[in-house]
Scaffold this motif. Structure first.
Motif, short mmCIF file in Angstrom:
data_model
loop_
_atom_site.label_atom_id
_atom_site.label_comp_id
_atom_site.label_asym_id
_atom_site.label_seq_id
_atom_site.Cartn_x
_atom_site.Cartn_y
_atom_site.Cartn_z
N ASP A 106 41.88 26.08 34.79
CA ASP A 106 40.69 25.94 35.64
C ASP A 106 40.75 26.85 36.87
O ASP A 106 39.80 26.87 37.66
CB ASP A 106 40.53 24.49 36.11
CG ASP A 106 40.25 23.54 34.96
OD1 ASP A 106 39.55 23.95 34.01
OD2 ASP A 106 40.74 22.39 35.01
N ALA A 107 41.85 27.58 37.03
CA ALA A 107 42.00 28.46 38.18
C ALA A 107 42.13 29.91 37.74
O ALA A 107 42.91 30.23 36.84
CB ALA A 107 43.23 28.06 38.99
N VAL A 108 41.35 30.78 38.36
CA VAL A 108 41.42 32.21 38.06
C VAL A 108 41.45 32.99 39.38
O VAL A 108 40.85 32.57 40.37
CB VAL A 108 40.24 32.70 37.20
CG1 VAL A 108 40.27 32.05 35.83
CG2 VAL A 108 38.91 32.42 37.90
N ILE A 109 42.16 34.11 39.37
CA ILE A 109 42.21 35.00 40.53
C ILE A 109 41.58 36.32 40.12
O ILE A 109 42.00 36.94 39.15
CB ILE A 109 43.65 35.22 41.01
CG1 ILE A 109 44.27 33.89 41.46
CG2 ILE A 109 43.69 36.23 42.16
CD1 ILE A 109 45.74 33.99 41.84
N GLU A 110 40.54 36.72 40.85
CA GLU A 110 39.78 37.91 40.50
C GLU A 110 39.48 38.73 41.75
O GLU A 110 39.87 38.35 42.86
CB GLU A 110 38.48 37.52 39.79
CG GLU A 110 38.69 36.75 38.49
CD GLU A 110 37.37 36.32 37.86
OE1 GLU A 110 36.40 36.12 38.61
OE2 GLU A 110 37.33 36.18 36.63
N GLU A 111 38.77 39.84 41.55
CA GLU A 111 38.32 40.67 42.66
C GLU A 111 36.80 40.58 42.78
O GLU A 111 36.10 40.50 41.77
CB GLU A 111 38.71 42.13 42.46
CG GLU A 111 40.19 42.41 42.58
CD GLU A 111 40.50 43.90 42.51
OE1 GLU A 111 39.56 44.69 42.26
OE2 GLU A 111 41.66 44.27 42.70
N ASP A 112 36.31 40.57 44.03
CA ASP A 112 34.87 40.54 44.23
C ASP A 112 34.31 41.96 44.19
O ASP A 112 35.02 42.92 43.86
CB ASP A 112 34.50 39.82 45.53
CG ASP A 112 35.03 40.54 46.77
OD1 ASP A 112 35.40 41.73 46.68
OD2 ASP A 112 35.06 39.92 47.84
N LEU A 113 33.04 42.11 44.52
CA LEU A 113 32.39 43.42 44.45
C LEU A 113 32.98 44.42 45.43
O LEU A 113 32.80 45.63 45.29
CB LEU A 113 30.88 43.27 44.72
CG LEU A 113 30.11 42.46 43.67
CD1 LEU A 113 28.65 42.31 44.10
CD2 LEU A 113 30.18 43.14 42.30
N TYR A 114 33.70 43.92 46.45
CA TYR A 114 34.29 44.80 47.45
C TYR A 114 35.77 45.06 47.17
O TYR A 114 36.47 45.64 47.99
CB TYR A 114 34.13 44.19 48.84
CG TYR A 114 32.68 43.95 49.21
CD1 TYR A 114 31.88 44.99 49.70
CD2 TYR A 114 32.11 42.69 49.05
CE1 TYR A 114 30.56 44.77 50.02
CE2 TYR A 114 30.77 42.47 49.38
CZ TYR A 114 30.00 43.52 49.86
OH TYR A 114 28.68 43.30 50.17
N GLY A 115 36.24 44.58 46.02
CA GLY A 115 37.63 44.81 45.65
C GLY A 115 38.61 43.87 46.31
O GLY A 115 39.81 44.12 46.30
N LYS A 116 38.10 42.78 46.90
CA LYS A 116 38.97 41.83 47.59
C LYS A 116 39.26 40.63 46.68
O LYS A 116 38.38 40.15 45.97
CB LYS A 116 38.33 41.37 48.90
CG LYS A 116 38.15 42.50 49.90
CD LYS A 116 37.58 41.98 51.22
CE LYS A 116 37.45 43.10 52.24
NZ LYS A 116 36.91 42.61 53.53
N LEU A 117 40.50 40.16 46.74
CA LEU A 117 40.91 39.06 45.88
C LEU A 117 40.29 37.73 46.33
O LEU A 117 40.10 37.49 47.51
CB LEU A 117 42.43 38.92 45.90
CG LEU A 117 43.25 39.97 45.15
CD1 LEU A 117 44.73 39.69 45.36
CD2 LEU A 117 42.91 39.98 43.67
N TYR A 118 39.99 36.91 45.35
CA TYR A 118 39.60 35.53 45.61
C TYR A 118 40.07 34.69 44.44
O TYR A 118 40.28 35.19 43.33
CB TYR A 118 38.09 35.40 45.81
CG TYR A 118 37.28 35.59 44.55
CD1 TYR A 118 36.93 34.50 43.74
CD2 TYR A 118 36.85 36.86 44.16
CE1 TYR A 118 36.18 34.68 42.59
CE2 TYR A 118 36.10 37.05 43.01
CZ TYR A 118 35.77 35.96 42.22
OH TYR A 118 35.04 36.14 41.08
#
Length: 210
Positions: A54-66
């Motif tokens: 249920d947990a994923v780590i990705e990058e947003d449109l600005y290349g920042k991790l969330y």
């Protein structure tokens, strides 16, 4: 308080690694403590509680991790409705690094509890609320800070965001409040009131401001 908590925990020890991940996610994600812990080990239910998948780590449109935590069940949601919690990089108190550390220290399967610890026999256990608060409060009490409660992290996170000038509507959405009712129990309001209500007459002609 979070920095002292971090310094007092052993991030290489499974139980402490889980405590730190819980604390950072509950604070920055403004999560209810019941969303990151269970009442008892027997009560863990993958249909209700967070699992590894249920947990994923990705990058947003600005290349920042969330990190996105998809809650399978929430008391304010309709049956079958999933709510998502988002946390971002936060320097030395980073929930993403805390989650990554937990994954290294407590390797688990997709269906295992997200917030879990491993005993000396290698068995995975979900974090029980009372045990988590006992560990946290044992550290806080040594510093004469009193006791934290389950909602302390959720309230504390909201208070911090507001004190830093984050728009109340953004806080409401991120904290998944259905209304602005959360403002009724935000503590330390004196730290944020001036940002929203102070110096409103600046720039007005003297005849008006006087």
């Amino acid at each position: 308080m979070l920095r002292t908590l971090k310094q007092s925990l052993d991030a290489s020890f499974p139980f402490d690694a889980c405590i730190w991940a819980i604390s950072t996610c509950a604070f920055w994600g403004m999560m209810r403590f019941g969303e990151v812990t269970v009442k008892s080990q027997r009560e863990f239910d993958g249909r209700k509680h967070l699992k590894q998948k249920d947990a994923v780590i990705e990058e947003d449109l600005y290349g920042k991790l969330y990190a996105k935590l998809d809650l399978p069940s929430v008391k304010t949601a309709k049956p079958g409705e999933t709510q998502s919690v988002f946390v971002t990089v936060e320097d030395d108190l980073c929930p993403i690094e805390a989650l990554r550390n937990l994954n290294r220290v407590v390797p688990a399967q997709a269906e295992d509890p997200l917030f879990s610890w491993r005993d000396h026999k290698g068995r995975i256990h979900p974090m029980v609320k009372d045990k988590a608060l006992h560990r946290i409060n044992s550290i806080f009490s040594r510093n004469k800070w009193g006791s934290a409660f389950g909602h302390s992290f959720r309230i504390g996170g909201a208070s911090f965001y507001l004190s830093q000038g984050v728009e109340p509507e953004v806080v409401r959405l991120a904290g998944r409040w259905k209304s602005l009712a959360y403002e009724a129990y935000i503590r330390s309001f004196e730290q944020v009131v001036s940002r929203h209500m102070g110096n409103l007459t600046q720039g007005l002609p003297p005849s008006i401001s006087s």
